[in-house]
Design an enzyme around this catalytic site. Sequence first.
Site, PDB file in Angstrom:
ATOM      1  N   LYS A 173       3.172   4.117  18.349  1.00 40.88           N
ATOM      2  CA  LYS A 173       3.222   5.546  17.991  1.00 40.88           C
ATOM      3  C   LYS A 173       3.340   6.410  19.242  1.00 40.88           C
ATOM      4  O   LYS A 173       4.094   7.391  19.260  1.00 40.88           O
ATOM      5  CB  LYS A 173       1.968   5.911  17.194  1.00 40.88           C
ATOM      6  CG  LYS A 173       1.952   5.287  15.800  1.00 40.88           C
ATOM      7  CD  LYS A 173       0.575   5.375  15.183  1.00 40.88           C
ATOM      8  CE  LYS A 173       0.556   4.893  13.750  1.00 40.88           C
ATOM      9  NZ  LYS A 173      -0.808   4.716  13.233  1.00 40.88           N
ATOM     10  N   GLY A 194       0.787   9.687   9.825  1.00 41.50           N
ATOM     11  CA  GLY A 194       0.653   9.708   8.363  1.00 41.50           C
ATOM     12  C   GLY A 194       1.214  10.997   7.781  1.00 41.50           C
ATOM     13  O   GLY A 194       2.390  11.314   7.971  1.00 41.50           O
ATOM     14  N   ASP A 234      -0.423  -0.860  17.452  1.00 35.66           N
ATOM     15  CA  ASP A 234      -0.023   0.231  16.560  1.00 35.66           C
ATOM     16  C   ASP A 234      -0.050   1.580  17.292  1.00 35.66           C
ATOM     17  O   ASP A 234       0.905   2.360  17.222  1.00 35.66           O
ATOM     18  CB  ASP A 234      -0.970   0.250  15.344  1.00 35.66           C
ATOM     19  CG  ASP A 234      -0.614   1.330  14.348  1.00 35.66           C
ATOM     20  OD1 ASP A 234       0.319   1.125  13.554  1.00 35.66           O
ATOM     21  OD2 ASP A 234      -1.256   2.406  14.376  1.00 35.66           O
ATOM     22  N   THR A 241       0.831  -1.214   0.000  1.00 35.54           N
ATOM     23  CA  THR A 241       0.000   0.000   0.000  1.00 35.54           C
ATOM     24  C   THR A 241       0.860   1.256   0.000  1.00 35.54           C
ATOM     25  O   THR A 241       0.691   2.158  -0.816  1.00 35.54           O
ATOM     26  CB  THR A 241      -0.923   0.001   1.248  1.00 35.54           C
ATOM     27  OG1 THR A 241      -1.711  -1.183   1.232  1.00 35.54           O
ATOM     28  CG2 THR A 241      -1.818   1.213   1.279  1.00 35.54           C
TER      29      THR A 241
HETATM   30  P1  NAP Z   1       1.709  -3.964   2.890  1.00 36.55           P
HETATM   31  O1  NAP Z   1       0.705  -3.389   1.948  1.00 36.55           O
HETATM   32  O2  NAP Z   1       1.444  -5.269   3.504  1.00 36.55           O
HETATM   33  O3  NAP Z   1       3.111  -4.009   2.117  1.00 36.55           O
HETATM   34  C1  NAP Z   1       4.236  -4.686   2.622  1.00 36.55           C
HETATM   35  C2  NAP Z   1       5.254  -4.817   1.492  1.00 36.55           C
HETATM   36  O4  NAP Z   1       6.444  -5.427   2.018  1.00 36.55           O
HETATM   37  C3  NAP Z   1       4.789  -5.730   0.330  1.00 36.55           C
HETATM   38  O5  NAP Z   1       5.171  -5.147  -0.901  1.00 36.55           O
HETATM   39  C4  NAP Z   1       5.558  -7.039   0.550  1.00 36.55           C
HETATM   40  O6  NAP Z   1       5.882  -7.718  -0.652  1.00 36.55           O
HETATM   41  C5  NAP Z   1       6.837  -6.504   1.160  1.00 36.55           C
HETATM   42  N1  NAP Z   1       7.542  -7.502   1.967  1.00 36.55           N
HETATM   43  C6  NAP Z   1       7.062  -8.238   2.996  1.00 36.55           C
HETATM   44  N2  NAP Z   1       8.047  -9.023   3.495  1.00 36.55           N
HETATM   45  C7  NAP Z   1       9.160  -8.744   2.773  1.00 36.55           C
HETATM   46  C8  NAP Z   1      10.500  -9.211   2.799  1.00 36.55           C
HETATM   47  N3  NAP Z   1      10.883 -10.133   3.683  1.00 36.55           N
HETATM   48  N4  NAP Z   1      11.383  -8.703   1.905  1.00 36.55           N
HETATM   49  C9  NAP Z   1      11.008  -7.777   0.995  1.00 36.55           C
HETATM   50  N5  NAP Z   1       9.743  -7.278   0.932  1.00 36.55           N
HETATM   51  C10 NAP Z   1       8.841  -7.765   1.801  1.00 36.55           C
HETATM   52  O7  NAP Z   1       1.961  -2.917   4.094  1.00 36.55           O
HETATM   53  P2  NAP Z   1       1.747  -1.321   4.082  1.00 36.55           P
HETATM   54  O8  NAP Z   1       0.357  -1.000   4.484  1.00 36.55           O
HETATM   55  O9  NAP Z   1       2.311  -0.742   2.846  1.00 36.55           O
HETATM   56  O10 NAP Z   1       2.651  -0.912   5.359  1.00 36.55           O
HETATM   57  C11 NAP Z   1       4.050  -0.888   5.269  1.00 36.55           C
HETATM   58  C12 NAP Z   1       4.622  -0.153   6.475  1.00 36.55           C
HETATM   59  O11 NAP Z   1       4.127   1.176   6.501  1.00 36.55           O
HETATM   60  C13 NAP Z   1       4.261  -0.770   7.825  1.00 36.55           C
HETATM   61  O12 NAP Z   1       5.340  -0.578   8.709  1.00 36.55           O
HETATM   62  C14 NAP Z   1       3.080   0.084   8.275  1.00 36.55           C
HETATM   63  O13 NAP Z   1       2.936   0.113   9.679  1.00 36.55           O
HETATM   64  C15 NAP Z   1       3.513   1.423   7.765  1.00 36.55           C
HETATM   65  N6  NAP Z   1       2.439   2.389   7.587  1.00 36.55           N
HETATM   66  C16 NAP Z   1       1.335   2.032   6.879  1.00 36.55           C
HETATM   67  C17 NAP Z   1       0.337   2.981   6.684  1.00 36.55           C
HETATM   68  C18 NAP Z   1      -0.917   2.653   5.920  1.00 36.55           C
HETATM   69  O14 NAP Z   1      -1.828   3.483   5.921  1.00 36.55           O
HETATM   70  N7  NAP Z   1      -0.998   1.496   5.259  1.00 36.55           N
HETATM   71  C19 NAP Z   1       0.486   4.275   7.209  1.00 36.55           C
HETATM   72  C20 NAP Z   1       1.645   4.597   7.933  1.00 36.55           C
HETATM   73  C21 NAP Z   1       2.614   3.641   8.107  1.00 36.55           C
HETATM   74  P3  NAP Z   1       4.736  -8.334  -1.612  1.00 36.55           P
HETATM   75  O15 NAP Z   1       4.107  -7.133  -2.288  1.00 36.55           O
HETATM   76  O16 NAP Z   1       5.492  -9.187  -2.573  1.00 36.55           O
HETATM   77  O17 NAP Z   1       3.793  -9.078  -0.724  1.00 36.55           O
HETATM   78  N1  HSE Z   2      -2.697   0.972  10.480  1.00 34.40           N
HETATM   79  C1  HSE Z   2      -2.353   2.342  10.742  1.00 34.40           C
HETATM   80  C2  HSE Z   2      -3.587   3.114  11.121  1.00 34.40           C
HETATM   81  C3  HSE Z   2      -1.697   2.942   9.544  1.00 34.40           C
HETATM   82  O1  HSE Z   2      -4.701   2.608  10.922  1.00 34.40           O
HETATM   83  O2  HSE Z   2      -3.444   4.220  11.643  1.00 34.40           O
HETATM   84  C4  HSE Z   2      -1.107   4.319   9.805  1.00 34.40           C
HETATM   85  O3  HSE Z   2       0.007   4.241  10.641  1.00 34.40           O
END
Ligand code: NAP
Ligand code: HSE
Length: 320
Positions: free
Chosen positions: A203, A134, A199, A15
């Site tokens: 934070k 964010g 989570d 994402t």
């Molecule tokens: P996600 O959609 O599950 O994406 C995770 C990515 O990491 C995928 O592309 C996955 O590959 C890859 N991956 C997993 N294991 C791996 C490994 N061993 N080696 C290389 N790549 C690997 O997660 P996300 O929502 O983007 O979140 C990512 C981070 O951002 C987390 O720490 C989350 O807390 C943080 N975050 C998220 C948000 C949000 O709104 N989503 C907001 C702030 C912070 P594949 O694509 O091949 O499965």
């Molecule tokens: N899973 C987190 C949330 C993403 O819902 O706030 C942003 O850090």
Amino acid sequence: MTTKPLGVGLLGLGTVGSAVARAFADRSKRVDAAAGRTVRLLGAAVRDPKKARDAGDIKITGDPFEILDDPEIGVVIEVIGGHQPAFDLLLAAFERGKHVVTANKEVIAKEWDALHEAARLGHRELRFEAAVGGAVPVVRGVMELGAIRPRVLRGLLNGTTTYICSRLESGVSFGDALKEAQAKGYAEPDPTNDVDGFDAAYKLSILVSLLEGRHFRPDQVRRTSLSSTTAAAAAAAAARGARIRYLAVADFGDKATKCRVGPEEVPADSLEGRATGPTNVITLESDMADRLVWSGPGAGGDATASAILADVIAIARVMR
Ligand code: NAP
Ligand code: HSE
């Protein structure tokens, strides 16, 4: 503008990583102008390199060390999430002289000292604006408040739980509301992290660590899960002119700082009560700066990518 381009590599292309790749593709002129030099995304490591991606013209690999060992890459963005392998990969990035940007609140909250020490020893930048709030620049904001004595920090640090609470108010079931939050890209890869408060605790630990200038461990935060909150409880709160929201609170007492995250009632017309989707609200009360409030989109790919790009741009400016 300096001529040597700054190369950037992604670890993770889900994402958040995909939103970062889209931003590099769609707004490179804006990024270059803000950075004062050319900044280019060169590659991304993923778990499954065979998966179809829309990430522009970059190298995609299943081996993170192809990114870490690339001499053209000066900044590594980690958006895999979780403790391991993220922690080892971040240490490996510093060992190879890379600057690090991460959105991973878990690894920062748990490995605060080790990561800051690795950055210090390597004379490299460790930036994590996207890990809290964010798009809201609350990490930077709190870092600019070195002279204050904090009294209370409270707010909504998790978009998924705010979204669920607001959907419960509309009569949607907990399970359906969580599925919607996942479909919108707000939830963690394992959404129990959101629902059970890990989570928000990570934070809160990061913000308290910044305010106190020392590590406040996430396991020192008292956690109550949202999972037993029902649509009936939301309706009962509404009848009292209140809303249930998943609050994070740090009380900086004279002797010890007490932190908690969990569902609490707030007035319906308060900033927290009016927040519905992924909006984060953070209020800090202190002696010198009275009451400061940050608010804005706290989850979702684009909002998080905005903070990540801001960190990359800040590093590019330092490296000029
Ligand atoms: P996600 O959609 O599950 O994406 C995770 C990515 O990491 C995928 O592309 C996955 O590959 C890859 N991956 C997993 N294991 C791996 C490994 N061993 N080696 C290389 N790549 C690997 O997660 P996300 O929502 O983007 O979140 C990512 C981070 O951002 C987390 O720490 C989350 O807390 C943080 N975050 C998220 C948000 C949000 O709104 N989503 C907001 C702030 C912070 P594949 O694509 O091949 O499965
Ligand atoms: N899973 C987190 C949330 C993403 O819902 O706030 C942003 O850090």
